[in-house]
Write a protein that holds these residues in place. Sequence first.
Motif, PDB file in Angstrom:
ATOM      1  N   THR A   1       0.835  -1.199   0.000  1.00  0.00           N
ATOM      2  CA  THR A   1       0.000   0.000   0.000  1.00  0.00           C
ATOM      3  C   THR A   1       0.867   1.245   0.000  1.00  0.00           C
ATOM      4  O   THR A   1       2.091   1.164   0.146  1.00  0.00           O
ATOM      5  N   GLY A   2       0.232   2.388  -0.166  1.00  0.00           N
ATOM      6  CA  GLY A   2       0.956   3.643  -0.207  1.00  0.00           C
ATOM      7  C   GLY A   2       0.054   4.690  -0.828  1.00  0.00           C
ATOM      8  O   GLY A   2      -0.946   4.350  -1.434  1.00  0.00           O
ATOM      9  N   PRO A   3       0.418   5.957  -0.654  1.00  0.00           N
ATOM     10  CA  PRO A   3      -0.435   7.025  -1.198  1.00  0.00           C
ATOM     11  C   PRO A   3      -0.471   6.985  -2.731  1.00  0.00           C
ATOM     12  O   PRO A   3       0.419   6.390  -3.352  1.00  0.00           O
TER      13      PRO A   3
ATOM     14  N   GLY B   1      -4.773   2.444  -0.493  1.00  0.00           N
ATOM     15  CA  GLY B   1      -4.522   2.977   0.842  1.00  0.00           C
ATOM     16  C   GLY B   1      -5.062   4.359   1.101  1.00  0.00           C
ATOM     17  O   GLY B   1      -4.344   5.250   1.534  1.00  0.00           O
TER      18      GLY B   1
ATOM     19  N   VAL C   1      -6.935  -0.048   4.668  1.00  0.00           N
ATOM     20  CA  VAL C   1      -5.898  -0.293   5.667  1.00  0.00           C
ATOM     21  C   VAL C   1      -6.173  -1.621   6.377  1.00  0.00           C
ATOM     22  O   VAL C   1      -5.271  -2.419   6.618  1.00  0.00           O
TER      23      VAL C   1
ATOM     24  N   VAL D   1       4.941  -0.763   2.713  1.00  0.00           N
ATOM     25  CA  VAL D   1       4.446   0.585   2.445  1.00  0.00           C
ATOM     26  C   VAL D   1       5.372   1.255   1.436  1.00  0.00           C
ATOM     27  O   VAL D   1       6.572   1.340   1.647  1.00  0.00           O
TER      28      VAL D   1
END
Lengths: 321, 321
Positions: A56-58, A152, A158, A169
């Motif tokens: 996940t990550g922005p 995310g 999450v 991440v």
Amino acid sequence: MPVQVDVGELVAQAADGVPRAIARLISLVEDAHPQLREVAAALTPHTGRARLIGLTGPPGVGKSTSTSMLITALRAAGKRVGVLAIDPSSPFSGGALLGDRVRMSEHATDTGVFIRSMATRGHLGGLAWATPQAVRVLDAAGFDIVLIETVGVGQSEVDVVRLADTTVVLLAPGMGDGIQAAKAGVLEIADVFVVNKADREGADATVRELKQMIAMGRREMRGPSWRQPIVRTVASRDEGAEDVLKVLDEHHDWLTAEGELTRRRATRAAGEIEAIALQRLRAELVDLRGGDRLAELADAVAGRELDPYAAAERLIDDLRA
Amino acid sequence: MPVQVDVGELVAQAADGVPRAIARLISLVEDAHPQLREVAAALTPHTGRARLIGLTGPPGVGKSTSTSMLITALRAAGKRVGVLAIDPSSPFSGGALLGDRVRMSEHATDTGVFIRSMATRGHLGGLAWATPQAVRVLDAAGFDIVLIETVGVGQSEVDVVRLADTTVVLLAPGMGDGIQAAKAGVLEIADVFVVNKADREGADATVRELKQMIAMGRREMRGPSWRQPIVRTVASRDEGAEDVLKVLDEHHDWLTAEGELTRRRATRAAGEIEAIALQRLRAELVDLRGGDRLAELADAVAGRELDPYAAAERLIDDLRA
């Protein structure tokens, strides 16, 4: 009317790795098919082998590209890889994500790879309920690694990542305040940090910032003995994939040695059981007297004859009656 | 140990508009205070007057600025305004949103305005459960308008907006493919469209695109008799606020005339009752034999002695026993 399915045959085929059977089983999960209970029972003996990795990550850090890079590296290492790409399906985000998925098409003809998008929209409690069942299908289908990729942005995404044995991440240079702001949440969910686009200006600063965060977090949290590693990648050029696989293996070894793998899987199972039980109780609540009971109570609450807590109590009493 | 609260006194003060009492009650809701049941009962006679307006849109369209503009216009029209700003609280988004909130500080000294941020993180099912209770507090406190503002990135935020009597979807020029991609979802939730930053290049194109979407949507969906209006604003210069208030009033009149207001409020009440009931059942499930029952079943599922559906059934059986 849902079609009656030969569950035994379908699960046997999926366990043999037949892509159509795998896809069909995941569809049954997504559609909450009435034979789901039977599917889960049939899958269980085949499960427990896959390693679950959450990614996940922005937005904008290159998640799809990184997933694609990892697939290539894992395939080169002889691993079969299943991917669940979770779309948060906000009314405002659908398009961009679907566009990203196209990047993965290079793996489309490889039978050692199975990629599936799942939309959270419309599912009760996001994917709390459906995702673990889909993971179970891929596990039973003999994939060595199941990657769960999410954008995310929300709580349910999450939660999904928390299902993983190992959570990666992804970050990228130039996010500036983003990392600082994200500090608490990111430290909480990450087992491994990957700084992608590491050839760009600011990569060193991002890594430095992350190191500080990790050091401070460890003082504050007195966390477990795992020290979150930071790996640099340039996913668009397949650079750094080996380093990521190496830390993933190290984390897996650590999980096993510490008994943490067992703990995480029990936690995951507890969440899964709870989600299924709530899903079932919800169906019963909504269906009391063909839905008339809830409608009646809702009218009373809307008309201020009853407060919602009193109404909920009556609903539960009826469920128990 | 939660402090015992004089609920009657607190609700009486909130109904008189005392900001500290209002804030305290919302905190009790957020913290799931044990006296919540009592709070809900005490609030109910004071509720039912406020108009609930949801405001959502993709990041960057100027939601906080628009909310601020609407507050100013509503105050000028003599209305008291309560605002719930919902933060999705992703580990990646906390900071930026908090920054935005600062914009609203110009209303901080106006006792006819009450602004509160709520975080979705950590709440079961996002805010499905807490938001309607917070709305109830603001309603009981005599605010004529309750604005629910969300960043609109996840399912739980969209659900919150669906709680509103009227949902305003904000867009801005230059989103390009965004609007097309967002088509289905946006059409589904919007009662009113606002194109903010209407002084920028591309505003005409955005309005044109929206008009097409609306026209097509109406053909496809054979929806109700309300035609979604499009209003242009430049919130940073307070331009267009009167036009927005006008269509909000028109929508409210339509809701009332069509009986749709009653229907929407009953739907909202049903969702509220269901969320409270599920919250309570969940607490009971998780707490069976002090949590040991769930842990035991989770170990069996993790060890593949049991499938999660069978485990969920046993858990429900125990709940009923």
